[in-house]
Design a protein around this motif. Structure first.
Motif, PDB file in Angstrom:
ATOM      1  N   VAL A 283       0.862  -1.182   0.000  1.00 31.96           N
ATOM      2  CA  VAL A 283       0.000   0.000   0.000  1.00 31.96           C
ATOM      3  C   VAL A 283       0.896   1.229   0.000  1.00 31.96           C
ATOM      4  CG1 VAL A 283      -1.716   1.281   1.320  1.00 31.96           C
ATOM      5  CG2 VAL A 283      -1.843  -1.208   1.207  1.00 31.96           C
ATOM      6  N   ILE A 284       0.525   2.204  -0.826  1.00 27.09           N
ATOM      7  CA  ILE A 284       1.307   3.434  -0.919  1.00 27.09           C
ATOM      8  C   ILE A 284       0.374   4.603  -1.222  1.00 27.09           C
ATOM      9  CG2 ILE A 284       1.820   3.073  -3.364  1.00 27.09           C
ATOM     10  CD1 ILE A 284       4.611   4.257  -2.816  1.00 27.09           C
ATOM     11  N   ARG A 285       0.707   5.764  -0.666  1.00 30.24           N
ATOM     12  CA  ARG A 285      -0.076   6.981  -0.953  1.00 30.24           C
ATOM     13  C   ARG A 285       0.583   7.727  -2.109  1.00 30.24           C
ATOM     14  NH1 ARG A 285      -4.013   8.802   1.852  1.00 30.24           N
ATOM     15  NH2 ARG A 285      -3.606  11.004   1.483  1.00 30.24           N
ATOM     16  N   LEU A 286      -0.205   7.973  -3.167  1.00 31.90           N
ATOM     17  CA  LEU A 286       0.304   8.649  -4.357  1.00 31.90           C
ATOM     18  C   LEU A 286      -0.732   9.614  -4.904  1.00 31.90           C
ATOM     19  CD1 LEU A 286       1.634   5.561  -6.327  1.00 31.90           C
ATOM     20  CD2 LEU A 286       3.024   7.271  -5.188  1.00 31.90           C
ATOM     21  N   ARG A 287      -0.243  10.578  -5.651  1.00 31.81           N
ATOM     22  CA  ARG A 287      -1.148  11.414  -6.418  1.00 31.81           C
ATOM     23  C   ARG A 287      -1.529  10.619  -7.661  1.00 31.81           C
ATOM     24  NH1 ARG A 287       1.432  15.246  -9.648  1.00 31.81           N
ATOM     25  NH2 ARG A 287       0.138  14.812 -11.409  1.00 31.81           N
ATOM     26  N   PRO A 288      -2.814  10.494  -7.972  1.00 33.39           N
ATOM     27  CA  PRO A 288      -3.230   9.744  -9.165  1.00 33.39           C
ATOM     28  C   PRO A 288      -2.638  10.353 -10.436  1.00 33.39           C
ATOM     29  CG  PRO A 288      -5.097  10.177  -7.742  1.00 33.39           C
ATOM     30  CD  PRO A 288      -3.939  10.982  -7.201  1.00 33.39           C
ATOM     31  N   LEU A 289      -2.536   9.543 -11.488  1.00 38.22           N
ATOM     32  CA  LEU A 289      -1.986  10.012 -12.753  1.00 38.22           C
ATOM     33  C   LEU A 289      -2.826  11.122 -13.382  1.00 38.22           C
ATOM     34  CD1 LEU A 289      -0.817   6.708 -14.453  1.00 38.22           C
ATOM     35  CD2 LEU A 289       0.603   8.543 -13.585  1.00 38.22           C
ATOM     36  N   ALA A 290      -4.126  11.141 -13.118  1.00 41.89           N
ATOM     37  CA  ALA A 290      -4.995  12.166 -13.697  1.00 41.89           C
ATOM     38  C   ALA A 290      -4.535  13.547 -13.229  1.00 41.89           C
ATOM     39  CB  ALA A 290      -6.443  11.926 -13.301  1.00 41.89           C
ATOM     40  N   GLN A 291      -4.274  14.443 -14.159  1.00 41.26           N
ATOM     41  CA  GLN A 291      -3.748  15.772 -13.832  1.00 41.26           C
ATOM     42  C   GLN A 291      -4.704  16.589 -12.966  1.00 41.26           C
ATOM     43  OE1 GLN A 291      -0.813  16.336 -14.138  1.00 41.26           O
ATOM     44  NE2 GLN A 291       0.043  15.695 -16.080  1.00 41.26           N
ATOM     45  N   ASN A 292      -6.016  16.387 -13.103  1.00 40.37           N
ATOM     46  CA  ASN A 292      -6.970  17.194 -12.351  1.00 40.37           C
ATOM     47  C   ASN A 292      -7.170  16.708 -10.916  1.00 40.37           C
ATOM     48  OD1 ASN A 292      -8.253  14.868 -13.052  1.00 40.37           O
ATOM     49  ND2 ASN A 292     -10.157  15.830 -13.699  1.00 40.37           N
ATOM     50  N   ASP A 293      -6.642  15.574 -10.572  1.00 41.65           N
ATOM     51  CA  ASP A 293      -6.780  15.028  -9.220  1.00 41.65           C
ATOM     52  C   ASP A 293      -5.493  15.307  -8.453  1.00 41.65           C
ATOM     53  OD1 ASP A 293      -7.492  13.672  -6.958  1.00 41.65           O
ATOM     54  OD2 ASP A 293      -8.037  11.821  -7.977  1.00 41.65           O
ATOM     55  N   LYS A 294      -5.492  16.324  -7.607  1.00 43.95           N
ATOM     56  CA  LYS A 294      -4.273  16.778  -6.918  1.00 43.95           C
ATOM     57  C   LYS A 294      -4.005  16.098  -5.583  1.00 43.95           C
ATOM     58  CE  LYS A 294      -3.538  20.138  -9.921  1.00 43.95           C
ATOM     59  NZ  LYS A 294      -2.893  19.771 -11.114  1.00 43.95           N
TER      60      LYS A 294
ATOM     61  N   PRO B  48      -3.314  13.228  -2.864  1.00 43.26           N
ATOM     62  CA  PRO B  48      -2.826  11.848  -2.812  1.00 43.26           C
ATOM     63  C   PRO B  48      -3.909  10.902  -2.299  1.00 43.26           C
ATOM     64  CG  PRO B  48      -1.312  13.341  -1.715  1.00 43.26           C
ATOM     65  CD  PRO B  48      -2.561  14.111  -1.998  1.00 43.26           C
ATOM     66  N   ARG B  49      -3.888   9.688  -2.802  1.00 42.45           N
ATOM     67  CA  ARG B  49      -4.815   8.657  -2.352  1.00 42.45           C
ATOM     68  C   ARG B  49      -4.018   7.392  -2.049  1.00 42.45           C
ATOM     69  NH1 ARG B  49      -8.463   8.444  -7.330  1.00 42.45           N
ATOM     70  NH2 ARG B  49      -7.934   6.289  -7.015  1.00 42.45           N
ATOM     71  N   GLU B  50      -4.624   6.519  -1.276  1.00 41.48           N
ATOM     72  CA  GLU B  50      -3.983   5.249  -0.954  1.00 41.48           C
ATOM     73  C   GLU B  50      -4.315   4.234  -2.052  1.00 41.48           C
ATOM     74  OE1 GLU B  50      -4.923   2.428   2.543  1.00 41.48           O
ATOM     75  OE2 GLU B  50      -3.459   3.893   3.270  1.00 41.48           O
ATOM     76  N   PHE B  51      -3.266   3.593  -2.572  1.00 48.45           N
ATOM     77  CA  PHE B  51      -3.415   2.586  -3.611  1.00 48.45           C
ATOM     78  C   PHE B  51      -2.792   1.278  -3.131  1.00 48.45           C
ATOM     79  CE2 PHE B  51      -3.432   6.551  -5.939  1.00 48.45           C
ATOM     80  CZ  PHE B  51      -4.390   6.352  -6.916  1.00 48.45           C
ATOM     81  N   THR B  52      -3.374   0.169  -3.534  1.00 44.32           N
ATOM     82  CA  THR B  52      -2.769  -1.143  -3.315  1.00 44.32           C
ATOM     83  C   THR B  52      -2.213  -1.594  -4.651  1.00 44.32           C
ATOM     84  OG1 THR B  52      -4.340  -1.664  -1.564  1.00 44.32           O
ATOM     85  CG2 THR B  52      -3.181  -3.517  -2.577  1.00 44.32           C
ATOM     86  N   TRP B  53      -0.938  -1.934  -4.666  1.00 45.95           N
ATOM     87  CA  TRP B  53      -0.253  -2.337  -5.893  1.00 45.95           C
ATOM     88  C   TRP B  53       0.234  -3.768  -5.778  1.00 45.95           C
ATOM     89  CZ3 TRP B  53      -0.183   0.973  -9.917  1.00 45.95           C
ATOM     90  CH2 TRP B  53      -0.399   2.324  -9.651  1.00 45.95           C
ATOM     91  N   ALA B  54       0.486  -4.371  -6.926  1.00 42.78           N
ATOM     92  CA  ALA B  54       1.152  -5.666  -7.018  1.00 42.78           C
ATOM     93  C   ALA B  54       2.257  -5.496  -8.050  1.00 42.78           C
ATOM     94  CB  ALA B  54       0.179  -6.756  -7.440  1.00 42.78           C
TER      95      ALA B  54
END
Length: 127
Positions: free
Chosen positions: A22-33, A35-41
């Motif tokens: 799990v990591i907190r990142l700013r989404p790739l979408a430019q209009n979404d400023k 950070p959100r929590e994402f679960t990655w593999a």
């Protein structure tokens, strides 16, 4: 498709194996400023003590060996490959993850993940 074994997180993760974290990142979408929590593999490419380098032209190296040749998502993030360039020795508890494809959004763009962020071992699939 893949499965995450939530009971299995090695004390010392193994390079080449896939893990969920799990990591907190700013989404790739430019209009979404925000950070959100994402679960990655992703697959573990480097661990503590390894030297990682991202060159100004976007090559990714682990301990001097080229692992990837480019940073194809740099433009989508509004940055030149040079923006992501760095050379560092990973500290205790730091991990560097790569996806299985060249175009994966991974540690090349957002840096190391801490061992404490691991959630489980991934079984099967392409990331």
């Amino acid at each position: 498709m893949y499965f995450i074994d939530l009971k299995r997180v090695e004390a010392k993760p193994v390079k080449g194996e896939a893990y969920s974290f799990v990591i907190r990142l700013r989404p790739l979408a430019q209009n979404d400023k925000e950070p959100r929590e994402f679960t990655w593999a992703k697959r573990l490419a480097a661990a503590e003590g390894d030297t990682i380098e991202i060159t100004k032209d976007g090559k990714f190296l682990v301990n001097g060996t080229v692992v990837r040749d480019s940073l194809p998502l740099a433009a989508k993030l509004g940055k030149e490959p040079e923006y992501f360039s760095r050379r560092q020795v990973l500290k205790k508890g730091e991990l560097y993850f790569l996806g299985d494809t060249e175009t994966s959004y991974d540690s090349r763009y957002w840096g190391p993940v801490k061992v404490t962020q691991l959630r489980g071992k991934v079984i099967g699939g392409v990331f």
